[in-house]
Scaffold this motif. Structure first.
Motif, short mmCIF file in Angstrom:
data_model
loop_
_atom_site.label_atom_id
_atom_site.label_comp_id
_atom_site.label_asym_id
_atom_site.label_seq_id
_atom_site.Cartn_x
_atom_site.Cartn_y
_atom_site.Cartn_z
N SER A 58 0.82 -1.23 0.00
CA SER A 58 0.00 0.00 0.00
C SER A 58 0.84 1.27 0.00
CB SER A 58 -0.95 0.00 1.20
OG SER A 58 -0.23 -0.09 2.42
N ASN A 59 2.17 1.15 0.11
CA ASN A 59 3.04 2.33 0.01
C ASN A 59 3.35 2.68 -1.44
OD1 ASN A 59 3.39 2.76 2.83
ND2 ASN A 59 4.85 1.08 2.90
N LEU A 60 3.07 1.77 -2.35
CA LEU A 60 3.34 2.00 -3.76
C LEU A 60 2.40 3.06 -4.33
CD1 LEU A 60 4.99 0.91 -6.26
CD2 LEU A 60 3.02 -0.58 -6.69
N ARG A 61 2.92 3.92 -5.19
CA ARG A 61 2.10 4.92 -5.87
C ARG A 61 2.50 4.95 -7.34
NH1 ARG A 61 -0.04 4.41 -1.79
NH2 ARG A 61 -0.88 5.95 -0.32
N VAL A 62 1.54 4.66 -8.22
CA VAL A 62 1.79 4.70 -9.66
C VAL A 62 0.62 5.38 -10.35
CG1 VAL A 62 3.18 2.58 -9.60
CG2 VAL A 62 0.72 2.44 -10.12
N SER A 63 0.82 5.75 -11.59
CA SER A 63 -0.23 6.40 -12.39
C SER A 63 -1.15 5.33 -12.98
CB SER A 63 0.40 7.21 -13.52
OG SER A 63 1.06 6.33 -14.45
N SER A 64 -2.28 5.77 -13.50
CA SER A 64 -3.19 4.83 -14.16
C SER A 64 -2.53 4.24 -15.40
CB SER A 64 -4.51 5.52 -14.52
OG SER A 64 -4.33 6.51 -15.50
N ALA A 65 -1.74 5.04 -16.11
CA ALA A 65 -1.05 4.55 -17.31
C ALA A 65 -0.10 3.42 -16.94
CB ALA A 65 -0.29 5.69 -17.99
N TYR A 66 0.62 3.57 -15.83
CA TYR A 66 1.54 2.53 -15.39
C TYR A 66 0.76 1.27 -15.01
CZ TYR A 66 5.27 0.19 -12.81
OH TYR A 66 6.21 -0.72 -12.37
N ALA A 67 -0.34 1.43 -14.28
CA ALA A 67 -1.14 0.30 -13.84
C ALA A 67 -1.71 -0.47 -15.03
CB ALA A 67 -2.26 0.77 -12.93
N ILE A 68 -2.22 0.24 -16.01
CA ILE A 68 -2.81 -0.41 -17.18
C ILE A 68 -1.73 -1.05 -18.04
CG2 ILE A 68 -4.05 0.03 -19.35
CD1 ILE A 68 -5.62 2.21 -17.79
N ASP B 284 -16.55 -8.06 -24.13
CA ASP B 284 -16.37 -7.03 -25.17
C ASP B 284 -16.52 -5.62 -24.61
OD1 ASP B 284 -16.00 -8.82 -27.35
OD2 ASP B 284 -18.16 -9.10 -27.52
N MET B 285 -17.33 -5.49 -23.55
CA MET B 285 -17.56 -4.16 -22.99
C MET B 285 -16.26 -3.51 -22.54
SD MET B 285 -20.80 -3.78 -23.38
CE MET B 285 -20.92 -2.23 -22.51
N ALA B 286 -15.32 -4.32 -22.08
CA ALA B 286 -14.02 -3.79 -21.65
C ALA B 286 -12.95 -4.00 -22.69
CB ALA B 286 -13.60 -4.45 -20.34
N LEU B 287 -13.01 -5.13 -23.40
CA LEU B 287 -11.90 -5.47 -24.28
C LEU B 287 -11.96 -4.79 -25.64
CD1 LEU B 287 -11.46 -9.15 -23.17
CD2 LEU B 287 -9.69 -7.39 -23.18
N GLN B 288 -13.03 -4.08 -25.92
CA GLN B 288 -13.02 -3.23 -27.11
C GLN B 288 -12.30 -1.91 -26.83
OE1 GLN B 288 -14.15 -3.60 -30.56
NE2 GLN B 288 -13.69 -5.60 -29.71
N ILE B 289 -12.29 -1.48 -25.58
CA ILE B 289 -11.63 -0.22 -25.26
C ILE B 289 -10.21 -0.42 -24.71
CG2 ILE B 289 -12.54 -0.03 -22.90
CD1 ILE B 289 -12.83 3.01 -23.41
N LEU B 290 -9.93 -1.59 -24.13
CA LEU B 290 -8.62 -1.81 -23.51
C LEU B 290 -7.45 -1.60 -24.47
CD1 LEU B 290 -6.93 -2.57 -21.06
CD2 LEU B 290 -7.24 -4.98 -21.67
N SER C 103 -1.51 -7.65 -19.33
CA SER C 103 -2.59 -8.63 -19.27
C SER C 103 -3.90 -8.06 -19.80
CB SER C 103 -2.81 -9.09 -17.82
OG SER C 103 -3.95 -9.91 -17.73
N ALA C 104 -4.72 -8.95 -20.37
CA ALA C 104 -6.08 -8.56 -20.77
C ALA C 104 -7.11 -9.20 -19.86
CB ALA C 104 -6.33 -8.97 -22.22
N ASN C 105 -6.66 -9.97 -18.85
CA ASN C 105 -7.58 -10.48 -17.84
C ASN C 105 -8.04 -9.35 -16.94
OD1 ASN C 105 -5.77 -13.11 -18.36
ND2 ASN C 105 -7.79 -13.72 -17.65
N SER C 106 -9.04 -9.63 -16.12
CA SER C 106 -9.55 -8.58 -15.23
C SER C 106 -8.62 -8.28 -14.07
CB SER C 106 -10.95 -8.95 -14.70
OG SER C 106 -10.93 -10.20 -14.05
N ILE C 107 -7.47 -8.97 -13.99
CA ILE C 107 -6.44 -8.53 -13.04
C ILE C 107 -5.91 -7.16 -13.48
CG2 ILE C 107 -5.75 -10.82 -12.26
CD1 ILE C 107 -3.35 -10.66 -14.15
N ASN C 108 -6.07 -6.82 -14.77
CA ASN C 108 -5.64 -5.52 -15.29
C ASN C 108 -6.72 -4.48 -14.98
OD1 ASN C 108 -5.03 -3.22 -16.99
ND2 ASN C 108 -3.75 -4.55 -18.22
N TRP C 109 -6.33 -3.40 -14.32
CA TRP C 109 -7.29 -2.35 -13.97
C TRP C 109 -7.99 -1.79 -15.21
CZ3 TRP C 109 -10.22 -0.88 -10.30
CH2 TRP C 109 -10.84 0.39 -10.36
N GLY C 110 -7.30 -1.78 -16.34
CA GLY C 110 -7.90 -1.29 -17.58
C GLY C 110 -9.00 -2.18 -18.09
#
Length: 494
Positions: free
Chosen positions: A9-19, A114-120, A226-233
């Motif tokens: 929980s001390n880690l801090r990253v951007s959304s771009a890094y997370a995705i 498809d709802m997520a994987l068309q935009i990911l 990743s394209a699994n739902s472990i990916n925040w994107g």
């Protein structure tokens, strides 16, 4: 908006890094440090917006390192009438008094992924340009059926990417396997594996966190995602359709604004229902979330008892996308329930890895029970739900949606206004649906498609038409132990 890891929980990253990275180097999952809260006025304003406008508004709250133009570009290119059969993208259908089906299967693979994987892919490319634009993205994906095809369809021929999909060879439907086996694209690889989905998912996560493999990739100008739902994107876009469903009910006059609804979600990996939980935490008027499971009822047992125990038989069912005993996204929920206590989450995950089980304290179970309810449906109950819904309501559903509907009838929520997440077209499982309707299902899956269309007077979805004329490109089956070496071999890394 910053992101942290469920195991640091001390880690801090951007959304771009997370995705871009998909999973934290410590093995944890990326989550927002805080969830944005929407005012009543903000939520009320969604009723007069299109799905794309709702998506832009919600994604903007989380992707603060993206420009407005970048978010609009991603949304407007993903949610088009070329990709989705309805202008509404995720339409709501009232099937009976107080029961509303959220149709999430109108995309190019006829499943909710498809709802997520068309935009990911758009989010991934934009993220990569912000983080490490010179590296090729290597997508690793384990699938229990629908994620694989949706990921392949989303990432096919996307410059600067390669995608690997691994699925349980005997654990997906014939239609799901055929969709993946005939996938086009010059950057795709598909393999069956001899184990089940949990085996595939565990093996892929091990490759992800293997430092020697990551070093080899880095030396060759590549890195994993990743394209699994472990990916925040993957998870973030799913939050949108729960806000959209509520807004459409308000707009149609089915509910008054502020009136609470229940949300009923068939789930295996816990991502789809977790998105609904995040929507609830952001202010969406939700009373209860019903976690609907099939015969692999590990989540039902956990929500009712607080004990997560994967030391149990694994069943291959007719709702294969839910045949899962290790629900990865549950780790994100635990992180929230334990108020971001990363040490506690790490200990629970270590217990799961070592002993195959863990138990949460009564205080945490009480907190869980405030929001979640859970039921499960047997195979016979699932089939009966398909028959009853068609005969009584004139609405045709698939096996996963049937699990959700049956679980609702078994729960204390029955009779209350409930949105049911419908995750796949019934035509993806034609033999199972025909059999449930009492029809002769002693047919090939392709013959069953035609018969189901004839009986229901519904057109076969275009993505499922003419599958028998497409070239089968992928038919190799690997042992679990061979996954890492096959990835390196196909990437020409020694």
């Amino acid at each position: 908006m910053e992101y942290t890891s469920t195991r640091n929980s001390n880690l801090r990253v951007s959304s771009a890094y997370a995705i871009r990275n998909g999973i934290s180097s410590d093995g944890g999952l990326f989550v927002p440090t805080t969830l944005p809260k929407l005012s009543d006025e903000q939520i009320k304003s969604f009723a007069d917006m299109s799905y794309r406008e709702r998506a832009i508004n919600i994604l903007s709250l989380f992707l603060t390192d993206f420009t407005k133009d970048e978010i609009e570009f991603a949304v407007n290119n993903a949610y088009t009438t070329e990709n989705f059969i309805s202008e509404e993208i995720a339409p709501i259908q009232k099937i009976s008094n107080n029961r509303y089906v959220l149709e999430l299967f109108g995309g190019p693979t006829c499943a909710f992924k498809d709802m997520a994987l068309q935009i990911l892919p758009y989010l991934m490319k934009i993220s990569s340009e912000k983080v490490d634009s010179d590296k090729e993205i290597v997508i690793l994906t384990a699938t229990s059926g629908d994620t694989g095809k949706a990921a392949l369809e989303g990432f096919k021929n996307v410059d600067g990417t390669k995608i690997f999909v691994f699925y349980p060879d005997t654990g997906v439907s014939v239609m799901q396997k055929l969709q993946m086996a005939t996938q086009d694209g010059n950057n795709v690889q598909v393999y069956g594996i001899t184990g089940n989905f949990d085996d595939a998912q565990t093996s892929v996560k091990k490759v992800f966190t293997d430092n020697s493999v990551k070093t080899m990739l880095n030396e060759n100008g590549k890195s994993f995602s990743s394209a699994n739902s472990i990916n925040w994107g993957r998870l973030l876009p799913q939050i949108v359709y729960y806000f959209s469903a509520y807004s459409d009910l308000v707009k149609s006059g089915e509910i008054e604004f502020g009136e609470k609804i229940n949300v009923d979600v068939p789930t295996g990996n816990f991502g789809n229902i977790l998105a609904a939980y995040y929507a609830f935490k952001m202010g969406l008027p939700i009373k209860k979330l019903l976690c609907a499971s099939n015969k692999n009822n590990i989540l039902t047992d956990f929500i009712k008892s607080g004990i997560y125990d994967k030391n149990r038989p694994f069943y291959t069912t007719k709702s294969p996308s839910m045949d899962i005993l290790i629900s990865s996204n549950l780790e994100r929920l635990l992180f929230e329930l334990y108020n971001h206590d990363d040490e506690k989450v790490k200990n629970l995950m270590e217990s799961l890895n070592k002993d195959g089980k863990y138990e949460i304290e009564k205080e945490i179970l009480d907190r869980l029970d405030e929001v979640f309810d859970a039921e499960y449906a047997t195979e016979d109950e699932m089939a009966q739900a398909i028959s009853d819904t068609y005969r009584e309501d004139g609405y045709l559903i698939d096996t996963h949606t049937a699990v959700a509907i049956k679980c609702l009838t078994k729960s204390k929520l029955l009779g209350e206004k409930t949105v049911i997440a419908s995750t796949a077209s019934p035509f993806k499982f034609p033999k199972s649906v025909l059999s449930a309707l009492g029809e002769d299902a002693d047919l090939s899956d392709l013959e069953a498609l035609d018969k189901l269309s004839e009986i229901s007077k519904l057109e076969i979805p275009k993505p499922l038409q003419n599958l028998d004329t497409k070239q089968v490109r992928f038919n190799k089956v690997l042992e679990i132990s061979a996954i890492k070496d096959k990835i390196l071999e196909d990437l020409e890394i020694k």
